[in-house]
Design a protein around this motif. Structure first.
Motif, PDB file in Angstrom:
ATOM      1  N   LEU A   1      60.202  85.262   6.581  1.00  0.00           N
ATOM      2  CA  LEU A   1      58.693  85.758   7.208  1.00  0.00           C
ATOM      3  C   LEU A   1      57.676  86.858   7.027  1.00  0.00           C
ATOM      4  O   LEU A   1      56.842  87.004   6.699  1.00  0.00           O
ATOM      5  N   ALA A   2      58.383  87.147   6.352  1.00  0.00           N
ATOM      6  CA  ALA A   2      57.879  88.150   4.944  1.00  0.00           C
ATOM      7  C   ALA A   2      57.194  87.326   4.251  1.00  0.00           C
ATOM      8  O   ALA A   2      55.969  87.294   3.476  1.00  0.00           O
TER       9      ALA A   2
ATOM     10  N   ASP B   1      55.838  84.243   4.493  1.00  0.00           N
ATOM     11  CA  ASP B   1      55.073  83.498   5.553  1.00  0.00           C
ATOM     12  C   ASP B   1      53.760  84.313   5.711  1.00  0.00           C
ATOM     13  O   ASP B   1      52.726  84.332   5.407  1.00  0.00           O
ATOM     14  N   ASN B   2      54.007  85.596   6.088  1.00  0.00           N
ATOM     15  CA  ASN B   2      52.744  86.917   6.377  1.00  0.00           C
ATOM     16  C   ASN B   2      52.392  87.206   5.055  1.00  0.00           C
ATOM     17  O   ASN B   2      50.719  87.391   5.086  1.00  0.00           O
TER      18      ASN B   2
ATOM     19  N   LYS C   1      50.279  84.351   4.845  1.00  0.00           N
ATOM     20  CA  LYS C   1      49.112  83.952   5.631  1.00  0.00           C
ATOM     21  C   LYS C   1      47.850  85.205   5.361  1.00  0.00           C
ATOM     22  O   LYS C   1      46.648  84.640   5.090  1.00  0.00           O
ATOM     23  N   CYS C   2      48.162  86.312   4.945  1.00  0.00           N
ATOM     24  CA  CYS C   2      47.107  86.776   4.677  1.00  0.00           C
ATOM     25  C   CYS C   2      46.096  87.214   3.441  1.00  0.00           C
ATOM     26  O   CYS C   2      44.993  87.568   3.791  1.00  0.00           O
TER      27      CYS C   2
ATOM     28  N   CYS D   1      46.744  92.786   1.364  1.00  0.00           N
ATOM     29  CA  CYS D   1      47.957  91.971   1.404  1.00  0.00           C
ATOM     30  C   CYS D   1      48.626  92.619   0.779  1.00  0.00           C
ATOM     31  O   CYS D   1      50.088  92.230   0.214  1.00  0.00           O
TER      32      CYS D   1
ATOM     33  N   LEU E   1      52.022  93.588   2.048  1.00  0.00           N
ATOM     34  CA  LEU E   1      52.822  92.639   2.587  1.00  0.00           C
ATOM     35  C   LEU E   1      53.520  91.562   1.553  1.00  0.00           C
ATOM     36  O   LEU E   1      55.153  91.541   1.707  1.00  0.00           O
TER      37      LEU E   1
END
Length: 98
Positions: free
Chosen positions: A18-19, A21-22, A25-26, A44, A47
């Motif tokens: 999840l980290a 992908d975030n 994505k950012c 970003c 993130l």
């Protein structure tokens, strides 16, 4: 950085993914095809730190390598498509079609 034991558990992997992908994505949302030599968009950077905190360092390196390969493939594919489109359009330009 998480312990190796907690990282390989199912829930540990899910948190890491999840980290990851975030972060990627950012970068895409900021218009950046991020690769290791690319500057991290300022929006970003938190993130990225979270990604590095939630995943083992070896995993971050692996995911970064995968990301770089995917970006290079996408750029090569885009160039091929654009060249093919230009050649196809150029081949018909000015020709009379019966």
């Amino acid at each position: 950085m998480p312990s190796e034991e907690s990282s390989i558990s199912k829930s540990g992997r899910a948190v890491c993914y999840l980290a990851r992908d975030n972060f990627y994505k950012c970068c895409r949302e900021q218009g950046v095809d991020w690769m290791p030599e690319t500057k991290i968009p300022s929006k970003c950077s938190a993130l990225r730190k979270e990604f590095q905190k939630k995943c083992l360092a070896s995993w971050v390196t692996h995911f970064d390598s995968q990301q770089e390969a995917n970006v290079r493939k996408a750029r090569a594919m885009s160039m091929l498509i654009n060249n093919s489109a230009s050649n196809a359009a150029g081949g018909l330009a000015g020709k009379k079609i019966d």
